[in-house]
Design an enzyme around this catalytic site. Structure first.
Site, PDB file in Angstrom:
ATOM      1  N   LYS A 171       0.849  -1.190   0.000  1.00 28.72           N
ATOM      2  CA  LYS A 171       0.000   0.000   0.000  1.00 28.72           C
ATOM      3  C   LYS A 171       0.888   1.245   0.000  1.00 28.72           C
ATOM      4  O   LYS A 171       1.906   1.297   0.697  1.00 28.72           O
ATOM      5  CB  LYS A 171      -0.905  -0.001   1.242  1.00 28.72           C
ATOM      6  CG  LYS A 171      -1.950   1.118   1.228  1.00 28.72           C
ATOM      7  CD  LYS A 171      -2.943   1.006   2.389  1.00 28.72           C
ATOM      8  CE  LYS A 171      -4.014   2.099   2.328  1.00 28.72           C
ATOM      9  NZ  LYS A 171      -5.007   2.019   3.417  1.00 28.72           N
ATOM     10  N   SER A 230      -9.960   2.244   2.460  1.00 34.97           N
ATOM     11  CA  SER A 230      -9.026   2.941   1.619  1.00 34.97           C
ATOM     12  C   SER A 230      -7.985   2.053   0.940  1.00 34.97           C
ATOM     13  O   SER A 230      -7.327   2.484   0.008  1.00 34.97           O
ATOM     14  CB  SER A 230      -8.282   3.985   2.458  1.00 34.97           C
ATOM     15  OG  SER A 230      -7.471   3.336   3.430  1.00 34.97           O
ATOM     16  N   SER A 240     -10.516   0.152   6.783  1.00 32.41           N
ATOM     17  CA  SER A 240      -9.869   0.246   5.474  1.00 32.41           C
ATOM     18  C   SER A 240      -9.187  -1.024   4.974  1.00 32.41           C
ATOM     19  O   SER A 240      -8.727  -1.076   3.835  1.00 32.41           O
ATOM     20  CB  SER A 240      -8.836   1.380   5.477  1.00 32.41           C
ATOM     21  OG  SER A 240      -9.495   2.614   5.343  1.00 32.41           O
TER      22      SER A 240
END
Ligand SMILES: [Mg+2]
Ligand SMILES: [Zn+2]
Lengths: 483, 484, 95
Positions: free
Chosen positions: A78, A159, A183
């Protein structure tokens, strides 16, 4: 070329060991697949050269039988984790060209375990979003499509949407995520995957770009529960660079396999039967309880009375912390700068242009709730309600060992929906936020589908640092579900 | 006499409270491992926290915590077993995180007090609190017409902010308070007290009121970095406030700056507008817990502090209050004195240190440590005076030369030919010669003009070029004159 | 509590985010919606409840005072939009 799309980490490890394929072969396969799937927009930065070099090194180690736990396993990182020498953006224009000269602890731990980085995955800007529609680098698409309309594109959740979409579409074997209010779990649920948010303090936050420090926690997004355990094993550490990193001993998470759920009490919180909970999801939740029963677990109804206040509490605390965490993005030492003749306009223009709408909204809210005259009414109040929410769980865990709930009130929705009203978007996190506020470990495991064949996840919440039970429960869901 | 400002209409009392920022003498910063040493190349002593890099996290320095506790103990203050770090939010180019990590509601040290001597009285000054916080970086504004330059070497250095009660009433009080505080900090070792380097600086809160009335509105003068400036700033600011109030206007609470060139304070325009620091607990740092036994251990480490030392000097060494005070208030001087006074006469040593040594140090404008005068060097010299090898008078004459020289006391005196003549037969010769050369005087002395004794001594000393031991001369001369 | 023009301006100044004229109206309504929604918390009785600062309840690790130069000034300045002779450069700050 052989299709490695459906491999799990576990099967890839055994393939590598048996020399069915090499890490370079695996890596090349994923590189090609990523390039073919550019439209999904899973990656902000692709690091194919690094990947191939690392894969070759891994192959050498495998030949010498000196392989580490994730030797040669290609993963996505990420873009919230700072990676030394590789651009790290947090999905924001304000960090468009930022190249860290240091490595986050979580990513370092993974590289030290032999994992191979294919690239930095797309995400909602500063992890603020639940649909991956707030990234400066564009929306991420969910690879899954509704049965009745194959042209409709859905959000992957957020997210950690880039990570989830990449794993779901077979662009990498696993990916890292970060979970502040859901998320990891919510995109895992939307993409039919496993997402594990460990106990707060289990993974170091050093080098992970902060959204809300008291809530942020790194974790894996994988195809199987076993993979999640493996990834977490490598990500977790006691880190002296993070003052909120736990000093508790890290267990062997794979011990979840030996964990017997027979006789364990599974709590079903009545407050999670919220208005607007999709009926398919309600059904999958029911199925889940039956699976636990058939394994010899006891189902108990529990109450978490302050659940309805979790979301408002979260939407005060998280923006408040963010308003300070994001103050450093001022155009002076790194990142985007709007060149202005005086310092104050430099600040306000840099931040007006550098941040996207949702981030600015939250920074405004966060600044407001901390400002003179409003602190007590909002921020302090929220800290007190957080205590009540945490107390809820503490009490509940006196009468049960694990809590079973749906992960989200709805399945993946089409891109463009829920965009007009921020609150409607915030409601996505209604079932994941309470465990975040209490810092508890929670997993989302895909457990069924709606009639459009879109995945539905079930969430299991555990006691602090009891990831093993959580994984065991997740594994049970994995075994009982009908696919 | 009480200090006041005489206005046209009223006699005004001046109320002062100080916030002193003392940099902790740690090797690394409060929340990062970057070195704190002085004078590095710009931005060469910066870790991730100090420049607010994404993902940077603070990790506290144990030494800084201990020093804060030690300092708290030395200020007779309560140590809070739980304290909390907060973020103080504001934007400034040398504040890289966009907030300063400080302590707001729960400081590490609570209420305490110290004593000062000011205007002939002992006064007790209350300490409100002491808290730990990060220093900011440095902005340079004069390098360039259009730009400011930012150096973050100082960013993140550990500061103790020591807040006093508004217990001071005169510029002298404030000066003595800062001196005493500095003295204590240096004794404890928590801060080197160097005001020139900015390692100790004060924010001065000034308000005035007619005697007996309620507290007036205060102004804060920021970052005053010398004791002289503190006094000047207070004098100017108090007068300014009195003038305004006597005109029937009121004081606006504001932050002001002291300009040492113009010797005036002025408003810091703009910087204050809409300040709202939005303090909230730093979620990166759990509460700071200090165990009772840590405090007990640190108590044992606490050195003898100046007030106690002064009393001991008076009681054990019989020094007068004035001497005891000046020998105890500076840690280095006290150490020097205690080392040199060992097995020597305290009165004699005291007079040499407070006399010759101090005037020498003043002349070369150095501290004892900086001057590199050792206790050995001075001690050996004093010993030669005490045992009569050199006369006190001559010793004073050559003191400076001796201190600057690299020779041992014995060699120096020998080389200079200063060895005192105590040999009786040699002195006898000098005396005989003087008496022979002055028969008239001898005659007059014998007739009862006692005062001439001094004349003979002087002549003997002259003849011996000052080397004759006065005590011996005295003794033999008396005997000889009796015989005549 | 509701946010008006002047509050938005004040908050925007504190947050150092320029709000354009045409954004202001919609922002005010969005912020008011969100604040109205979180206002729900007022219903909760929190008397005698301690605020929860953190879920982390272990003691804080304390570092020894060993200085380390982990980074060069070149690294520190590497990402700077403007730097000169070892310094970060910003438009003149008037004191
Ligand atoms: Mg202050
Ligand atoms: Zn301060």
């Amino acid at each position: 070329m052989t299709d490695y799309s459906s491999l799990t980490i576990q099967s890839a490890i055994s393939g590598l060991r048996k020399k069915d394929f090499t890490s370079v072969e695996l890596t090349k396969f994923f590189i090609e697949k990523i390039q073919k799937n550019n439209e999904l927009n899973c990656f902000i930065t692709k690091t194919f050269e690094i990947a191939l070099k690392k894969a070759a090194e891994s192959d050498e180690r495998i030949l010498k039988n000196s392989n580490r736990q994730l030797e040669g396993i290609p993963i996505g990182m990420k873009d919230l984790f700072c990676t030394n020498g590789v651009k790290t953006t947090a999905g924001s224009k304000i960090l468009e060209n930022f190249v860290p000269f240091y490595e986050s602890t979580v990513s370092k731990n993974l590289w030290d375990s032999g994992a191979v980085m294919l690239g930095k995955t797309n995400m909602d800007e500063f992890a603020m979003g639940s649909a991956n529609t707030t990234s400066f680098f564009g929306n991420v698409l969910n690879p899954l499509k509704p049965k009745s309309d194959k042209n409709k594109r859905l959000v992957p959740g957020g997210s950690s949407g880039g990570s989830a979409s990449a794993v779901a579409s077979g662009l990498c074997l696993a990916a890292t995520g970060s979970d502040t209010g859901g998320s990891i779990r919510q995109p895992a649920s939307f993409c039919g995957l496993v997402g594990l948010k460990p106990t707060y303090g289990r993974c170091s936050r050093f080098g992970m770009i902060a959204f809300a420090s008291s809530l942020d926690q790194a974790g894996p997004i994988t195809k199987s529960v076993e993979d999640a355990a493996l990834m977490l094993q490598c990500m977790a550490s006691s880190d002296e660079k993070d003052s909120t990193s736990s000093k508790k001993k890290i267990p062997n998470f794979l011990d979840f396999k030996k964990f017997n759920l027979k006789g364990k009490k599974i709590g079903i919180p009545k407050e999670y039967s919220i208005k607007g909970l999709n009926e398919n999801i309600e059904k999958v939740w029911k199925n889940g309880t039956e699976w636990f029963k058939s394994e010899g677990a006891e189902i108990v109804e529990i109450s978490l009375p302050y659940t309805e206040f979790a979301l408002p509490t979260y939407y005060i605390i998280a923006p408040a912390e963010a308003s300070a965490n994001l103050a450093r993005y001022d155009g002076i030492r790194y990142g985007f700068r709007s060149n202005e003749p005086n310092i104050n306009s430099l600040y306000s223009k840099t931040r007006a242009i550098g941040f996207g709408k949702e981030v600015k909204r939250r920074l405004m809210i966060g600044t407001y709730v901390l400002s003179a005259g409003y602190y007590d009414a909002y921020y302090l109040k929220a800290l007190k309600v957080r205590k009540l929410i945490s107390n809820d769980f503490e009490k509940a865990f006196k009468s049960c060992d694990l809590i079973l709930t749906p992960t989200t009130p709805n399945v993946a929705f089409p891109i463009g929906e829920k965009q007009t009203d921020p609150i409607e978007m915030y409601l996505n996190d209604v079932l994941t936020v309470p465990a975040s506020l209490a810092g508890l470990p929670a997993i989302s495991v895909s457990a069924g589908f709606n009639n459009e064949m879109l995945p539905i996840g079930l969430q299991v919440i555990g006691k602090p640092f009891d990831e093993i039970s959580v994984l065991a429960a997740g594994s049970l869901i994995e075994r009982f579900r009908e696919f | 006499m009480e200090y006041f400002i005489q206005g046209e209409k009223n006699k005004w009392e001046v109320i002062l409270g100080l916030e002193v920022h003392a940099q902790i003498s740690s090797k690394s910063k409060l929340f990062s491992v970057a070195p704190t040493s002085w004078g590095g190349e710009p931005n060469s002593q910066v870790d991730l926290v100090d420049c607010g890099m994404p993902g940077a996290l603070p990790v506290i320095n144990e030494y800084c915590v201990e020093q804060a506790v030690l300092t708290g103990l030395s200020l007779n203050a309560e140590i809070n077993k739980m304290s909390v770090f907060d973020r103080k939010n504001y934007f400034y180019p040398d504040l890289p995180q966009g907030y300063q990590i400080s302590q707001f509601d729960y400081p590490i040290v609570g209420k305490g007090f110290i004593f000062i001597e000011s205007e002939g009285k002992q006064k007790k000054i209350g300490i409100t609190r002491l808290h730990l916080e990060q220093d900011a970086g440095k902005s340079l504004h004069d390098q360039d017409i259009k730009n400011s330059y930012i150096d973050l070497n100082r960013s993140g250095c550990a500061l103790m902010e020591i807040v006093s009660e508004p217990d001071m009433r005169s510029p002298s009080d404030a000066a003595e308070y800062v001196k005493k505080l500095r003295s204590i900090l240096k004794y404890v070792g928590s801060c080197d007290g160097n005001m020139e380097k900015g390692n100790l600086r004060a924010d001065v809160n000034v308000s005035v009121r007619p005697f007996g009335e309620n507290m007036g509105t205060r102004c804060e003068i920021k970052n005053v970095n010398s004791i002289k400036f503190i006094q000047q700033a207070i004098e100017y600011e108090a007068k300014r406030q009195v003038e305004i109030l006597e005109k029937g206007q009121s004081i606006t609470q504001e932050t002001r700056l002291f300009d040492p060139n113009k010797i005036e304070t002025r408003s810091m325009r703009g910087k204050e507008e809409s300040h709202d620091y939005r303090y909230f607990p730093d979620p990166d740092l759990p509460p700071l817990m200090i165990e009772s036994n840590t405090i007990e251990e640190l108590k044992k480490k606490l050195p003898e502090l100046p007030d106690k030392k002064k009393i001991r000097f008076m009681e054990e060494l019989n020094l007068n209050e004035y001497d005891a005070e000046i020998l105890s208030n500076d840690k280095e001087t006290a150490n020097f004195f205690e080392k040199i006074v060992h097995k020597r006469d305290p009165k004699f040593v005291t007079s040499w240190i407070t006399g010759e040594l101090f005037s020498y140090l003043k002349k070369i404008d150095k501290t004892i440590i900086e001057s590199k005068v050792t206790t050995e060097k001075l001690g050996n010299f004093i010993d030669l005076i005490m045992d009569g090898t050199i006369s006190n008078r001559q010793a004073k004459e050559v003191f400076e030369d001796y201190i600057r020289s690299k020779e041992s006391a014995k060699d120096f005196i020998k080389k200079k030919g200063l060895v005192q003549v105590s040999d009786e037969s040699e002195i006898n010769n000098f005396i005989s010669k003087v008496l022979q050369e002055n028969p008239k005087m001898v005659d007059e002395y014998n007739k009862g003009k006692d005062r001439l004794f001094g004349f003979f001594i002087g002549q003997v000393m002259k003849l011996s070029k000052g080397k004759a031991n006065p005590t011996v001369v005295n003794k033999i001369l008396k005997e000889k004159l009796k015989k005549i | 509590m509701s946010i008006d023009n002047s509050t938005v301006k004040k908050v925007a100044l504190l947050a150092r985010i320029e709000i354009l004229q045409n954004e202001e109206k919609i922002l005010i309504s969005e912020l008011n919606n969100i604040l109205g929604w979180v206002d729900d918390l007022k219903k909760v009785d929190t008397e005698n409840i301690e605020p929860m600062l953190s879920v982390f309840n272990e003691s804080m690790f304390m570092r020894k005072d060993d200085p380390k130069s982990n980074f060069t000034s070149e690294e520190i300045l590497k990402n700077a939009p403007e730097n000169s002779s070892g310094f970060f450069v910003v438009p003149k700050v008037i004191e």
